[in-house]
Design a protein around this motif. Structure first.
Motif, mmCIF file in Angstrom:
data_model
loop_
_atom_site.group_PDB
_atom_site.id
_atom_site.type_symbol
_atom_site.label_atom_id
_atom_site.label_comp_id
_atom_site.label_asym_id
_atom_site.label_seq_id
_atom_site.Cartn_x
_atom_site.Cartn_y
_atom_site.Cartn_z
ATOM 1 N N PRO A 11 0.796 -1.230 0.000
ATOM 2 C CA PRO A 11 0.000 0.000 0.000
ATOM 3 C C PRO A 11 0.830 1.283 0.000
ATOM 4 N N SER A 12 2.069 1.212 0.485
ATOM 5 C CA SER A 12 2.926 2.395 0.501
ATOM 6 C C SER A 12 3.746 2.572 -0.771
ATOM 7 N N GLN A 13 3.601 1.677 -1.703
ATOM 8 C CA GLN A 13 4.382 1.755 -2.946
ATOM 9 C C GLN A 13 3.553 2.417 -4.042
ATOM 10 N N TYR A 14 3.523 3.743 -3.967
ATOM 11 C CA TYR A 14 2.795 4.491 -4.989
ATOM 12 C C TYR A 14 3.390 5.886 -5.111
ATOM 13 N N ALA A 15 3.018 6.558 -6.182
ATOM 14 C CA ALA A 15 3.405 7.953 -6.381
ATOM 15 C C ALA A 15 2.210 8.704 -6.936
ATOM 16 N N GLU A 16 2.268 10.025 -6.825
ATOM 17 C CA GLU A 16 1.200 10.876 -7.333
ATOM 18 C C GLU A 16 1.765 11.788 -8.421
ATOM 19 N N LEU A 17 1.206 11.664 -9.608
ATOM 20 C CA LEU A 17 1.638 12.458 -10.753
ATOM 21 C C LEU A 17 0.656 13.602 -10.984
ATOM 22 N N THR A 18 1.194 14.810 -11.034
ATOM 23 C CA THR A 18 0.387 15.982 -11.353
ATOM 24 C C THR A 18 1.062 16.733 -12.487
ATOM 25 N N LEU A 19 0.296 17.012 -13.547
ATOM 26 C CA LEU A 19 0.858 17.635 -14.735
ATOM 27 C C LEU A 19 0.391 19.083 -14.875
ATOM 28 N N PRO A 20 1.244 19.949 -15.395
ATOM 29 C CA PRO A 20 0.841 21.328 -15.658
ATOM 30 C C PRO A 20 0.082 21.422 -16.978
ATOM 31 N N ASP A 21 -0.475 22.579 -17.240
ATOM 32 C CA ASP A 21 -1.033 22.826 -18.569
ATOM 33 C C ASP A 21 0.126 22.993 -19.548
ATOM 34 N N GLY A 22 0.060 22.317 -20.654
ATOM 35 C CA GLY A 22 1.113 22.436 -21.644
ATOM 36 C C GLY A 22 2.313 21.565 -21.318
ATOM 37 N N ALA A 23 3.368 21.727 -22.099
ATOM 38 C CA ALA A 23 4.591 20.933 -21.921
ATOM 39 C C ALA A 23 5.279 21.316 -20.623
ATOM 40 N N PRO A 24 5.677 20.344 -19.813
ATOM 41 C CA PRO A 24 6.355 20.673 -18.556
ATOM 42 C C PRO A 24 7.749 21.226 -18.784
ATOM 43 N N ARG A 25 8.168 22.098 -17.880
ATOM 44 C CA ARG A 25 9.531 22.639 -17.954
ATOM 45 C C ARG A 25 10.530 21.671 -17.343
ATOM 46 N N GLY A 26 10.054 20.640 -16.680
ATOM 47 C CA GLY A 26 10.894 19.632 -16.049
ATOM 48 C C GLY A 26 10.044 18.785 -15.124
ATOM 49 N N VAL A 27 10.667 17.818 -14.494
ATOM 50 C CA VAL A 27 9.997 16.948 -13.530
ATOM 51 C C VAL A 27 10.571 17.233 -12.142
ATOM 52 N N ALA A 28 9.693 17.504 -11.194
ATOM 53 C CA ALA A 28 10.101 17.678 -9.802
ATOM 54 C C ALA A 28 9.659 16.442 -9.028
ATOM 55 N N VAL A 29 10.628 15.688 -8.532
ATOM 56 C CA VAL A 29 10.366 14.494 -7.736
ATOM 57 C C VAL A 29 10.374 14.905 -6.273
ATOM 58 N N LEU A 30 9.245 14.770 -5.598
ATOM 59 C CA LEU A 30 9.129 15.184 -4.204
ATOM 60 C C LEU A 30 9.271 13.980 -3.286
ATOM 61 N N VAL A 31 10.197 14.094 -2.335
ATOM 62 C CA VAL A 31 10.479 13.005 -1.397
ATOM 63 C C VAL A 31 10.254 13.540 0.017
ATOM 64 N N HIS A 32 9.190 13.085 0.657
ATOM 65 C CA HIS A 32 8.867 13.599 1.985
ATOM 66 C C HIS A 32 9.819 13.053 3.046
ATOM 67 N N GLY A 33 9.838 13.728 4.176
ATOM 68 C CA GLY A 33 10.688 13.312 5.284
ATOM 69 C C GLY A 33 9.893 12.683 6.413
#
Length: 230
Positions: A11-33
Protein backbone atom coordinates in the motif's frame (compact mmCIF):
# COMPACT_ATOMS: atom_id res chain seq x y z
CA UNK A 1 -5.41 16.54 -12.10
CA UNK A 2 -3.44 14.15 -9.91
CA UNK A 3 -3.03 10.49 -10.82
CA UNK A 4 -2.35 7.82 -8.18
CA UNK A 5 0.21 5.42 -9.65
CA UNK A 6 1.28 2.20 -7.87
CA UNK A 7 4.81 0.96 -8.54
CA UNK A 8 4.51 -2.14 -6.33
CA UNK A 9 2.03 -4.26 -4.40
CA UNK A 10 2.50 -2.75 -0.94
CA UNK A 11 0.00 0.00 0.00
CA UNK A 12 2.93 2.40 0.50
CA UNK A 13 4.38 1.75 -2.95
CA UNK A 14 2.80 4.49 -4.99
CA UNK A 15 3.41 7.95 -6.38
CA UNK A 16 1.20 10.88 -7.33
CA UNK A 17 1.64 12.46 -10.75
CA UNK A 18 0.39 15.98 -11.35
CA UNK A 19 0.86 17.63 -14.73
CA UNK A 20 0.84 21.33 -15.66
CA UNK A 21 -1.03 22.83 -18.57
CA UNK A 22 1.11 22.44 -21.64
CA UNK A 23 4.59 20.93 -21.92
CA UNK A 24 6.36 20.67 -18.56
CA UNK A 25 9.53 22.64 -17.95
CA UNK A 26 10.89 19.63 -16.05
CA UNK A 27 10.00 16.95 -13.53
CA UNK A 28 10.10 17.68 -9.80
CA UNK A 29 10.37 14.49 -7.74
CA UNK A 30 9.13 15.18 -4.20
CA UNK A 31 10.48 13.00 -1.40
CA UNK A 32 8.87 13.60 1.99
CA UNK A 33 10.69 13.31 5.28
CA UNK A 34 9.77 12.28 8.80
CA UNK A 35 12.92 10.46 10.01
CA UNK A 36 11.95 7.38 7.94
CA UNK A 37 9.10 6.72 10.42
CA UNK A 38 5.82 5.08 9.36
CA UNK A 39 3.69 7.81 10.95
CA UNK A 40 5.01 10.46 8.56
CA UNK A 41 3.83 10.20 4.98
CA UNK A 42 3.30 11.90 1.62
CA UNK A 43 1.03 14.53 3.20
CA UNK A 44 4.20 16.48 4.01
CA UNK A 45 5.02 16.79 0.29
CA UNK A 46 1.57 17.37 -1.16
CA UNK A 47 1.27 21.09 -0.20
CA UNK A 48 4.26 21.89 -2.44
CA UNK A 49 2.64 20.47 -5.56
CA UNK A 50 0.34 23.37 -6.57
CA UNK A 51 3.08 26.00 -6.72
CA UNK A 52 5.34 23.69 -8.71
CA UNK A 53 2.60 22.86 -11.18
CA UNK A 54 1.67 26.51 -11.50
CA UNK A 55 5.31 27.21 -12.37
CA UNK A 56 5.12 24.62 -15.14
CA UNK A 57 6.62 21.56 -13.45
CA UNK A 58 5.32 18.03 -13.64
CA UNK A 59 5.40 16.68 -10.10
CA UNK A 60 6.02 13.10 -9.04
CA UNK A 61 5.43 12.88 -5.29
CA UNK A 62 6.55 9.49 -4.03
CA UNK A 63 5.48 7.35 -1.11
CA UNK A 64 7.62 4.49 0.15
CA UNK A 65 7.75 1.87 2.88
CA UNK A 66 8.83 3.21 6.25
CA UNK A 67 9.62 1.42 9.47
CA UNK A 68 10.42 -1.91 7.79
CA UNK A 69 14.14 -1.32 7.38
CA UNK A 70 16.53 0.68 5.25
CA UNK A 71 16.63 -1.93 2.48
CA UNK A 72 12.88 -1.62 1.85
CA UNK A 73 12.88 2.16 2.00
CA UNK A 74 15.86 2.57 -0.31
CA UNK A 75 14.59 -0.01 -2.80
CA UNK A 76 11.25 1.79 -2.92
CA UNK A 77 12.76 5.22 -3.47
CA UNK A 78 14.89 3.89 -6.30
CA UNK A 79 11.94 2.06 -7.89
CA UNK A 80 9.55 4.98 -7.45
CA UNK A 81 11.83 7.50 -9.14
CA UNK A 82 12.64 5.10 -11.96
CA UNK A 83 8.90 4.52 -12.50
CA UNK A 84 8.13 8.17 -13.28
CA UNK A 85 6.29 8.08 -16.61
CA UNK A 86 7.24 11.60 -17.72
CA UNK A 87 10.28 11.75 -19.99
CA UNK A 88 12.21 15.01 -19.66
CA UNK A 89 15.91 15.98 -19.65
CA UNK A 90 15.51 17.88 -16.37
CA UNK A 91 14.60 15.85 -13.26
CA UNK A 92 15.04 17.54 -9.91
CA UNK A 93 14.63 15.61 -6.65
CA UNK A 94 13.38 17.82 -3.82
CA UNK A 95 13.62 16.11 -0.44
CA UNK A 96 12.87 17.37 3.06
CA UNK A 97 14.62 16.15 6.22
CA UNK A 98 15.00 12.36 5.84
CA UNK A 99 13.69 12.93 2.33
CA UNK A 100 16.78 15.04 1.72
CA UNK A 101 18.86 12.03 2.67
CA UNK A 102 16.87 9.84 0.30
CA UNK A 103 17.04 12.34 -2.56
CA UNK A 104 20.81 12.73 -2.23
CA UNK A 105 21.24 8.96 -2.04
CA UNK A 106 18.98 8.45 -5.07
CA UNK A 107 21.25 10.70 -7.12
CA UNK A 108 23.88 7.93 -6.89
CA UNK A 109 21.50 5.29 -8.24
CA UNK A 110 21.31 6.13 -11.96
CA UNK A 111 17.58 6.84 -11.91
CA UNK A 112 17.83 9.88 -14.17
CA UNK A 113 18.09 12.68 -11.64
CA UNK A 114 19.86 15.79 -12.90
CA UNK A 115 19.75 17.96 -9.75
CA UNK A 116 18.94 17.65 -6.04
CA UNK A 117 17.47 20.12 -3.58
CA UNK A 118 17.91 19.03 0.03
CA UNK A 119 15.56 20.90 2.37
CA UNK A 120 17.01 20.61 5.88
CA UNK A 121 18.30 17.19 4.89
CA UNK A 122 19.84 14.52 7.10
CA UNK A 123 23.05 14.27 5.09
CA UNK A 124 25.53 12.95 7.67
CA UNK A 125 24.15 9.81 9.29
CA UNK A 126 26.96 9.35 11.81
CA UNK A 127 26.70 12.94 13.06
CA UNK A 128 22.90 12.67 13.14
CA UNK A 129 23.14 9.49 15.20
CA UNK A 130 25.68 10.98 17.57
CA UNK A 131 23.40 14.00 18.08
CA UNK A 132 20.39 11.77 18.77
CA UNK A 133 18.33 13.30 15.97
CA UNK A 134 14.79 12.00 15.78
CA UNK A 135 15.21 10.14 19.06
CA UNK A 136 17.61 7.59 17.61
CA UNK A 137 16.03 7.60 14.15
CA UNK A 138 19.23 6.73 12.28
CA UNK A 139 19.81 3.51 14.22
CA UNK A 140 16.16 2.53 13.80
CA UNK A 141 16.37 3.15 10.07
CA UNK A 142 19.59 1.17 9.60
CA UNK A 143 18.85 -1.44 12.24
CA UNK A 144 22.10 -0.58 14.02
CA UNK A 145 24.29 2.44 14.79
CA UNK A 146 25.93 3.76 11.60
CA UNK A 147 29.36 2.36 10.87
CA UNK A 148 31.87 1.87 8.10
CA UNK A 149 29.65 -0.63 6.31
CA UNK A 150 26.99 2.05 5.84
CA UNK A 151 29.07 4.36 3.65
CA UNK A 152 26.95 3.46 0.64
CA UNK A 153 23.82 4.95 2.20
CA UNK A 154 25.37 8.00 3.90
CA UNK A 155 25.36 11.08 1.62
CA UNK A 156 28.36 12.79 3.21
CA UNK A 157 30.40 9.68 2.51
CA UNK A 158 29.27 9.50 -1.12
CA UNK A 159 30.64 12.85 -2.26
CA UNK A 160 31.10 14.10 -4.85
CA UNK A 161 27.76 13.54 -6.52
CA UNK A 162 27.66 13.51 -10.29
CA UNK A 163 24.85 16.11 -10.20
CA UNK A 164 24.57 19.53 -8.51
CA UNK A 165 23.00 19.67 -5.06
CA UNK A 166 21.62 22.65 -3.16
CA UNK A 167 21.17 22.54 0.61
CA UNK A 168 18.36 24.88 1.66
CA UNK A 169 18.32 25.06 5.44
CA UNK A 170 16.64 27.26 8.05
CA UNK A 171 18.96 29.01 10.48
CA UNK A 172 16.54 28.36 13.35
CA UNK A 173 16.12 24.64 12.64
CA UNK A 174 16.24 22.73 15.94
CA UNK A 175 15.14 19.37 14.47
CA UNK A 176 17.92 18.88 11.93
CA UNK A 177 20.63 21.41 12.72
CA UNK A 178 22.13 23.66 10.06
CA UNK A 179 25.45 21.94 10.76
CA UNK A 180 24.21 18.93 8.76
CA UNK A 181 24.05 20.97 5.56
CA UNK A 182 27.19 22.95 6.37
CA UNK A 183 29.23 19.78 6.82
CA UNK A 184 27.85 18.18 3.67
CA UNK A 185 28.55 21.17 1.44
CA UNK A 186 32.07 21.52 2.85
CA UNK A 187 32.78 17.84 2.18
CA UNK A 188 31.21 17.88 -1.28
CA UNK A 189 33.03 20.98 -2.51
CA UNK A 190 36.32 19.75 -1.07
CA UNK A 191 35.83 16.58 -3.12
CA UNK A 192 35.19 18.59 -6.27
CA UNK A 193 31.41 18.33 -6.25
CA UNK A 194 28.87 20.99 -7.17
CA UNK A 195 27.13 21.82 -3.90
CA UNK A 196 25.85 25.05 -2.40
CA UNK A 197 24.49 25.99 1.01
CA UNK A 198 21.55 28.38 1.03
CA UNK A 199 20.68 29.53 4.53
CA UNK A 200 17.16 30.87 4.94
CA UNK A 201 15.12 32.34 7.74
CA UNK A 202 12.91 29.95 9.64
CA UNK A 203 12.82 26.53 11.23
CA UNK A 204 12.64 22.92 10.10
CA UNK A 205 9.17 23.20 8.60
CA UNK A 206 9.34 26.65 7.06
CA UNK A 207 11.24 25.14 4.14
CA UNK A 208 8.15 23.09 3.19
CA UNK A 209 5.64 25.88 3.79
CA UNK A 210 4.45 26.93 0.31
CA UNK A 211 3.82 30.46 1.61
CA UNK A 212 7.34 30.90 3.00
CA UNK A 213 10.29 32.82 1.63
CA UNK A 214 12.31 29.61 2.00
CA UNK A 215 10.08 27.81 -0.49
CA UNK A 216 10.19 30.83 -2.80
CA UNK A 217 13.97 30.43 -2.82
CA UNK A 218 13.61 26.81 -3.91
CA UNK A 219 11.26 27.79 -6.73
CA UNK A 220 13.77 30.42 -7.80
CA UNK A 221 16.61 27.92 -7.80
CA UNK A 222 14.90 25.41 -10.03
CA UNK A 223 13.38 28.03 -12.33
CA UNK A 224 16.79 28.46 -13.93
CA UNK A 225 16.85 24.75 -14.78
CA UNK A 226 13.44 24.15 -16.26
CA UNK A 227 12.73 24.30 -19.95
CA UNK A 228 10.04 22.80 -22.16
CA UNK A 229 10.96 19.42 -23.56
CA UNK A 230 11.40 19.25 -27.30
Amino acid sequence: MTTHTPYGDDPSQYAELTLPDGAPRGVAVLVHGGFWKPEHDIEHAQPLVPSLVEAGWATWAIEYRRGTGAADTLADVRAAIAACPVEHPVRVAIGHSAGGHLAAWAATQQVGLTHVVSQAGVLDLRAAHDAGLGGGAVARFLGHPPGEADAGVDPIRQVPLAVPLWCVHGRADDVVPLAQSQAYVAAATAAGGAAELIEVAGDHFDVIDPASEAWARVLGLIEQLGRPAG
